[in-house]
Scaffold this motif. Structure first.
Motif, PDB file in Angstrom:
ATOM      1  N   SER A   1      41.084  47.096  45.088  1.00 26.37           N
ATOM      2  CA  SER A   1      40.816  48.207  46.013  1.00 26.37           C
ATOM      3  C   SER A   1      42.102  48.833  46.554  1.00 26.37           C
ATOM      4  CB  SER A   1      39.970  47.719  47.184  1.00 26.37           C
ATOM      5  OG  SER A   1      38.734  47.223  46.732  1.00 26.37           O
ATOM      6  N   LYS A   2      42.045  50.131  46.773  1.00 23.71           N
ATOM      7  CA  LYS A   2      43.158  50.872  47.343  1.00 23.71           C
ATOM      8  C   LYS A   2      43.555  50.288  48.700  1.00 23.71           C
ATOM      9  CE  LYS A   2      44.373  55.608  48.730  1.00 23.71           C
ATOM     10  NZ  LYS A   2      43.889  57.009  48.811  1.00 23.71           N
ATOM     11  N   ASN A   3      44.864  50.157  48.903  1.00 27.13           N
ATOM     12  CA  ASN A   3      45.442  49.687  50.172  1.00 27.13           C
ATOM     13  C   ASN A   3      45.039  48.263  50.552  1.00 27.13           C
ATOM     14  OD1 ASN A   3      46.822  52.135  50.675  1.00 27.13           O
ATOM     15  ND2 ASN A   3      44.961  53.044  51.548  1.00 27.13           N
ATOM     16  N   SER A   4      44.637  47.465  49.581  1.00 26.31           N
ATOM     17  CA  SER A   4      44.279  46.082  49.901  1.00 26.31           C
ATOM     18  C   SER A   4      45.499  45.169  49.962  1.00 26.31           C
ATOM     19  CB  SER A   4      43.275  45.538  48.885  1.00 26.31           C
ATOM     20  OG  SER A   4      43.827  45.529  47.584  1.00 26.31           O
ATOM     21  N   GLY A   5      46.633  45.578  49.383  1.00 25.26           N
ATOM     22  CA  GLY A   5      47.861  44.794  49.460  1.00 25.26           C
ATOM     23  C   GLY A   5      47.750  43.435  48.806  1.00 25.26           C
ATOM     24  N   ALA A   6      47.056  43.355  47.694  1.00 28.87           N
ATOM     25  CA  ALA A   6      46.780  42.076  47.039  1.00 28.87           C
ATOM     26  C   ALA A   6      48.006  41.509  46.326  1.00 28.87           C
ATOM     27  CB  ALA A   6      45.646  42.241  46.038  1.00 28.87           C
ATOM     28  N   MET A   7      47.926  40.211  46.055  1.00 35.11           N
ATOM     29  CA  MET A   7      48.884  39.550  45.181  1.00 35.11           C
ATOM     30  C   MET A   7      48.246  39.375  43.809  1.00 35.11           C
ATOM     31  SD  MET A   7      50.614  35.772  45.497  1.00 35.11           S
ATOM     32  CE  MET A   7      52.092  35.351  44.580  1.00 35.11           C
ATOM     33  N   LEU A   8      48.928  39.842  42.771  1.00 38.92           N
ATOM     34  CA  LEU A   8      48.515  39.576  41.396  1.00 38.92           C
ATOM     35  C   LEU A   8      49.284  38.363  40.906  1.00 38.92           C
ATOM     36  CD1 LEU A   8      48.485  43.062  39.604  1.00 38.92           C
ATOM     37  CD2 LEU A   8      46.536  41.804  40.532  1.00 38.92           C
ATOM     38  N   TYR A   9      48.559  37.344  40.493  1.00 38.73           N
ATOM     39  CA  TYR A   9      49.183  36.121  39.987  1.00 38.73           C
ATOM     40  C   TYR A   9      48.774  35.928  38.533  1.00 38.73           C
ATOM     41  CZ  TYR A   9      50.220  31.184  39.300  1.00 38.73           C
ATOM     42  OH  TYR A   9      50.692  29.992  38.806  1.00 38.73           O
ATOM     43  N   PHE A  10      49.752  36.014  37.635  1.00 42.17           N
ATOM     44  CA  PHE A  10      49.482  35.847  36.208  1.00 42.17           C
ATOM     45  C   PHE A  10      49.715  34.399  35.807  1.00 42.17           C
ATOM     46  CE2 PHE A  10      50.179  40.374  36.488  1.00 42.17           C
ATOM     47  CZ  PHE A  10      49.291  40.902  35.556  1.00 42.17           C
ATOM     48  N   ALA A  11      48.729  33.821  35.136  1.00 41.14           N
ATOM     49  CA  ALA A  11      48.811  32.437  34.697  1.00 41.14           C
ATOM     50  C   ALA A  11      48.467  32.368  33.214  1.00 41.14           C
ATOM     51  CB  ALA A  11      47.856  31.565  35.504  1.00 41.14           C
ATOM     52  N   CYS A  12      49.491  32.296  32.395  1.00 42.06           N
ATOM     53  CA  CYS A  12      49.297  32.161  30.950  1.00 42.06           C
ATOM     54  C   CYS A  12      50.640  31.890  30.304  1.00 42.06           C
ATOM     55  CB  CYS A  12      48.645  33.410  30.351  1.00 42.06           C
ATOM     56  SG  CYS A  12      49.612  34.916  30.498  1.00 42.06           S
TER      57      CYS A  12
ATOM     58  N   PHE B   1      52.245  42.203  45.994  1.00 42.15           N
ATOM     59  CA  PHE B   1      53.026  41.145  45.353  1.00 42.15           C
ATOM     60  C   PHE B   1      52.553  40.983  43.912  1.00 42.15           C
ATOM     61  CE2 PHE B   1      55.233  38.119  48.444  1.00 42.15           C
ATOM     62  CZ  PHE B   1      55.370  39.078  49.442  1.00 42.15           C
ATOM     63  N   ILE B   2      53.513  40.760  43.004  1.00 41.48           N
ATOM     64  CA  ILE B   2      53.194  40.389  41.622  1.00 41.48           C
ATOM     65  C   ILE B   2      54.035  39.175  41.267  1.00 41.48           C
ATOM     66  CG2 ILE B   2      53.263  41.069  39.196  1.00 41.48           C
ATOM     67  CD1 ILE B   2      52.883  43.947  40.057  1.00 41.48           C
ATOM     68  N   HIS B   3      53.373  38.121  40.807  1.00 37.12           N
ATOM     69  CA  HIS B   3      54.100  36.922  40.393  1.00 37.12           C
ATOM     70  C   HIS B   3      53.604  36.464  39.030  1.00 37.12           C
ATOM     71  CE1 HIS B   3      56.317  33.196  40.500  1.00 37.12           C
ATOM     72  NE2 HIS B   3      55.205  32.538  40.213  1.00 37.12           N
ATOM     73  N   PHE B   4      54.549  36.132  38.162  1.00 34.70           N
ATOM     74  CA  PHE B   4      54.232  35.619  36.840  1.00 34.70           C
ATOM     75  C   PHE B   4      54.468  34.115  36.817  1.00 34.70           C
ATOM     76  CE2 PHE B   4      55.232  40.075  36.179  1.00 34.70           C
ATOM     77  CZ  PHE B   4      54.199  40.484  35.346  1.00 34.70           C
ATOM     78  N   GLY B   5      53.376  33.348  36.804  1.00 31.31           N
ATOM     79  CA  GLY B   5      53.483  31.908  36.670  1.00 31.31           C
ATOM     80  C   GLY B   5      53.541  31.551  35.198  1.00 31.31           C
TER      81      GLY B   5
ATOM     82  N   LYS C   1      55.785  45.681  46.446  1.00 29.94           N
ATOM     83  CA  LYS C   1      57.050  45.503  47.144  1.00 29.94           C
ATOM     84  C   LYS C   1      57.708  44.172  46.795  1.00 29.94           C
ATOM     85  CE  LYS C   1      54.515  44.106  51.327  1.00 29.94           C
ATOM     86  NZ  LYS C   1      54.171  44.548  52.697  1.00 29.94           N
ATOM     87  N   TRP C   2      57.050  43.384  45.955  1.00 33.33           N
ATOM     88  CA  TRP C   2      57.588  42.080  45.553  1.00 33.33           C
ATOM     89  C   TRP C   2      57.232  41.817  44.092  1.00 33.33           C
ATOM     90  CZ3 TRP C   2      60.099  37.834  47.961  1.00 33.33           C
ATOM     91  CH2 TRP C   2      60.051  36.635  47.252  1.00 33.33           C
ATOM     92  N   SER C   3      58.238  41.400  43.317  1.00 33.61           N
ATOM     93  CA  SER C   3      58.034  40.962  41.933  1.00 33.61           C
ATOM     94  C   SER C   3      58.775  39.657  41.746  1.00 33.61           C
ATOM     95  CB  SER C   3      58.573  42.009  40.952  1.00 33.61           C
ATOM     96  OG  SER C   3      58.685  41.475  39.638  1.00 33.61           O
ATOM     97  N   SER C   4      58.117  38.665  41.119  1.00 33.03           N
ATOM     98  CA  SER C   4      58.784  37.390  40.888  1.00 33.03           C
ATOM     99  C   SER C   4      58.249  36.722  39.627  1.00 33.03           C
ATOM    100  CB  SER C   4      58.626  36.449  42.090  1.00 33.03           C
ATOM    101  OG  SER C   4      57.263  36.235  42.412  1.00 33.03           O
ATOM    102  N   GLY C   5      59.033  35.763  39.137  1.00 35.65           N
ATOM    103  CA  GLY C   5      58.659  35.030  37.935  1.00 35.65           C
ATOM    104  C   GLY C   5      59.785  34.107  37.538  1.00 35.65           C
TER     105      GLY C   5
END
Length: 209
Positions: free
Chosen positions: A57-68, A103-107, A131-135
């Motif tokens: 959803s728009k403006n939800s400020g979610a974190m996307l966490y990739f696991a693969c 936030f986006i994080h690549f696990g 505003k955040w990218s990590s991996g």
């Protein structure tokens, strides 16, 4: 206080059959930390990623966490034959609505170029509006990285979501404290992050050893 939305996009790891290895850990975290709103989806292709990213959803400020699985900036949600190159991944992340992802994080292994960390992260931030990218810059041990990922969620993402003004003022301090607290493990795994903070985007840690 509203809950911090965490969207876990997990690959099938070895085949087209669902093997939700990460889900039990995040489910336990969402029970023990009630401020987390957990959503889990299985991904097999770049089309899956684009679809689920667009549904946040728009403006939800979610974190996307990739696991693969990952390898040299290629995401492999369902094995070698379904490898997703970096440009196609960026295209899928570009489907995010305004303010949907913070936030986006690549696990995953090797999703951040060790000699071009800032550039890799910045492309992710630019296309997604996050505003955040990590991996990780290295091939990582699954259990060790899982531990660090859960700590990242609870010690950086959730407190940032709880900030009432929504600014990035405190994010630099939280990121600095996080890297300092887990410095040995973070450096062993090649953890890397870029965040929008006061004064311009900052790398954490500043240098890899």
């Amino acid at each position: 206080m509203s809950k911090a939305p965490v969207v876990v996009l997990e690959g099938t790891w070895w085949s087209n059959h669902e093997v939700p290895l990460v889900l039990p850990y995040f489910h336990a975290l969402s029970i023990s930390h009630r401020e987390i709103d957990l959503c889990h989806r299985t991904i097999r292709s770049v089309e899956d990623i684009a679809y689920y990213v667009a549904r946040v959803s728009k403006n939800s400020g979610a974190m996307l966490y990739f696991a693969c699985h990952g390898e040299e900036l290629h995401l492999k949600p369902a094995g070698e034959r379904d490898k997703i190159n970096h440009e196609d991944l960026l295209g899928a992340l570009g489907k995010a609505k305004e303010g949907a992802v913070s936030f986006i994080h690549f696990g995953c292994c090797e999703m951040i170029a060790p000699n071009a960390r800032r550039e890799t992260h910045q492309k992710i931030l630019d296309v997604s509006g996050a505003k955040w990218s990590s991996g990780y810059t290295k091939a990582v041990d699954w259990l060790q990285s899982m531990f660090l990922d859960l700590a990242l969620v609870t010690e950086v993402f959730v407190p940032q979501c709880a900030s009432t003004d929504g600014r990035v003022t405190q994010l630099k301090r939280r990121a600095t404290d996080f890297v300092a607290s887990y410095e040995q493990l973070a450096r062993e795994l090649g953890f890397s992050a870029l965040s929008k903070v006061t004064g311009g985007p900052a790398l954490f840690p500043e240098r890899l050893r």
